[in-house]
Structure formats: structure tokens, C-alpha cells
Design a protein around this motif. Structure first.
Motif: not given
Length: 296
Positions: A213, A216, A236, A239, A262, A266
Motif C-alpha cells: 500500500n 495506495g 497492493n 492499489v 496484486y 489496476q
């Protein structure tokens, strides 16, 4: 008659001798005057040079009247009423930081430091709503939390910093530009999460790890050039929110060792530019999931 002539000659000789001495003395005086003036000019030049050297440091002098101090005088624990009203604050050198701009109800929009020495800034900037820019000490080695500064627009990370900690710039919603001067090796979890306005950040080739993240919901970050030395990318890491990263540029030298399914995924189609025959080209389908489109 002879005596009168001799007396006249002696008198003339004395006059000429006196005139000669007077001329010599005048020249000596002028030389001394010129020398003194030259010496004064050199002192003035030295003072100007000293001033230029001081100005070249680029640091302003702090006004300690804007700050309050603890009992033993070693730490700054707040701002005076006058200090709270200042839009520019210069943090004095030689004191421990024991306050936050948020807690001190500061109106400061710009903060810099009297000294470039390394310092533990603790939570000085966390939640500083009015803050728009910060000039961090040049020799800083550890970034403090600079999170939830809703008006912060840009930041330059000094050369000595090697890691951007977890949630360091979390929720800095107006942050547009981040300039990294040194050899950062890691960007921590959610370091730039919810930096919705972030458009520009240079990721140095020394960067080996981007944690989960980290970027993110950085809705304005459209193109990312990945570092040559990148080895690990967390879950992510990029993300999306409503808008996606649309372009990843992957250098030939990059070879990941650890990543999530991941890490780069996208919601919509995104392009990944790789070098034909490179590690990223060979492992493309393993790394770039979802609607990834390969480009050479």
C-alpha cells in the motif's frame, strides 16, 4: 665679505636640506596613509567575505522569542502566543523537540531549521494542517512522521535519509511533488497512501523494496518508472482508488525476488513498458496481473 658669503652658503644648504626632509616626510606620510587605507579596505573585504560565507549557508536565524522551553532549558515544548501567529518558523538549533505544530495550534505555513545538523524531529509535523512547505535539515538521517498535513504541497528528502518509514506521508492530500536526493533503499507500508494529488516522485535506482500500500490511492500518479535495483514489492503497493496508474516503465536491469499477485494490478487497462528479453519481459504474466498490456 668672505665671512658673509660663507654664512649665506651655509644658510642655503640648511634650507635645501630641510626642504628635502620635508618632501621625504610627506611621501612617508602618504605611504602610511595609503597603507592604512589599504589595510582598512582588506578588513572590509574580509568582513564582506565572512558575510557571504554566512549567507551561503542558506539558513535563517531563529527567534527564540517564538518558543517556550522546558525547565532545564534543553528542549522546546511549545510556542508563545506570538509564535503561534507566525506563518514562517525557524526552529532554533541545539534543542530537543518536545512539541508538535498541531498541538501548539501553529499557523505556520513554512518551517525550516537554524542548523543543518541531524536531529530527532519526533512528531513535530504530524497533523500540521496549515503546513505548506518544509525545508528539512541537510544532514537529517531519519524522517519523522509528516502525515495528515492536508496543505503540504512539496517535500525534498535529504541525502542522508535511506528509508521512508511506514505511513510517513499518509493522507497528505495536497502533496504534489516529492524529490528524493539520496539513496533510499526502502519505502514503508502506506508511506504515501491517500496522497491523492501526488504527481511527481523520483524513485532512485538504490530503492530495493516498496512495501504494501505504499502508493495506495495515489489517484494523480499516472506514470511510474521502477528502479533498477528493485527486488521486492508488497501487496497492493500501487492499489488504485478511482483512477489508476496508467503506465509502468520497467528498466532492463530490474529483477524482482518477492512480489504479490496484486502488487501492480489496476482496475482498468494499464501499460507496462519492458525491454525485450529482460527479466520483466520473461516473467511478465507472473508479475503484472489484471488488464496489463505489454509494450516494448
Amino acid at each position: 665679505m668672505k665671512k658673509k658669503v660663507i654664512s649665506a652658503l651655509l644658510a642655503l644648504t640648511m634650507v635645501m636640506s630641510f626642504a628635502s626632509c620635508s618632501q621625504g616626510g610627506g611621501k612617508g606620510s602618504r605611504d602610511r596613509d595609503n597603507g592604512e587605507r589599504h589595510h582598512d579596505e582588506e578588513e572590509d573585504d574580509d568582513r564582506d567575505d565572512d558575510k557571504d560565507r554566512d549567507d551561503s549557508k542558506g539558513n535563517k536565524n531563529a527567534d527564540e522569542g517564538y518558543f517556550t522551553f522546558d525547565r532545564d532549558g534543553t528542549g522546546i515544548n511549545g510556542l508563545t502566543d506570538e509564535g503561534k501567529e507566525q506563518e514562517t518558523l525557524v526552529i532554533p538549533a541545539g534543542y530537543e523537540i518536545k512539541f508538535t505544530l498541531s498541538g501548539a495550534e501553529s499557523k505556520a505555513k513554512h518551517v525550516e531549521f537554524e542548523s543543518d545538523d541531524d536531529i530527532d524531529l519526533k512528531y513535530l509535523f504530524s497533523g500540521a494542517d496549515n503546513l505548506e512547505s518544509v525545508k528539512l535539515p541537510a544532514n537529517l538521517t531519519k524522517l519523522p512522521p509528516i502525515d495528515s498535513c492536508e496543505n503540504l504541497k512539496e517535500i525534498t528528502i535529504p541525502k542522508g535519509v535511506t528509508e521512508i518509514p511506514d505511513v510517513c506521508f499518509f493522507n497528505d492530500q495536497s502533496l504534489v511533488t516529492v524529490t528524493i536526493l539520496g539513496d533510499i533503499t526502502k519505502i514503508g507500508k502506506s508511506a504515501f497512501n491517500q496522497c491523492y494529488s501526488l504527481e511527481n516522485i523520483n524513485l532512485p535506482d538504490s530503492l530495493a523494496e516498496i512495501d504494501g500500500n505504499a502508493f495506495g490511492k495515489c489517484a494523480s500518479l499516472k506514470t511510474i518508472t521502477l528502479p533498477k535495483g528493485l527486488k521486492a514489492v508488497g501487496l497492493n503497493a500501487f492499489v488504485p482508488r478511482n483512477d489508476d496508474v496508467t503506465n509502468f516503465i520497467v528498466p532492463e536491469e530490474m529483477e524482482l525476488e518477492d512480489w504479490s499477485s496484486y502488487s501492480f494490478d489496476q482496475v482498468n487497462e494499464y501499460k507496462v513498458k519492458v525491454v525485450k528479453g529482460s527479466w520483466a519481459d520473461i516473467h511478465f504474466d507472473e508479475v503484472f496481473k489484471g488488464e496489463a498490456v505489454k509494450e516494448y
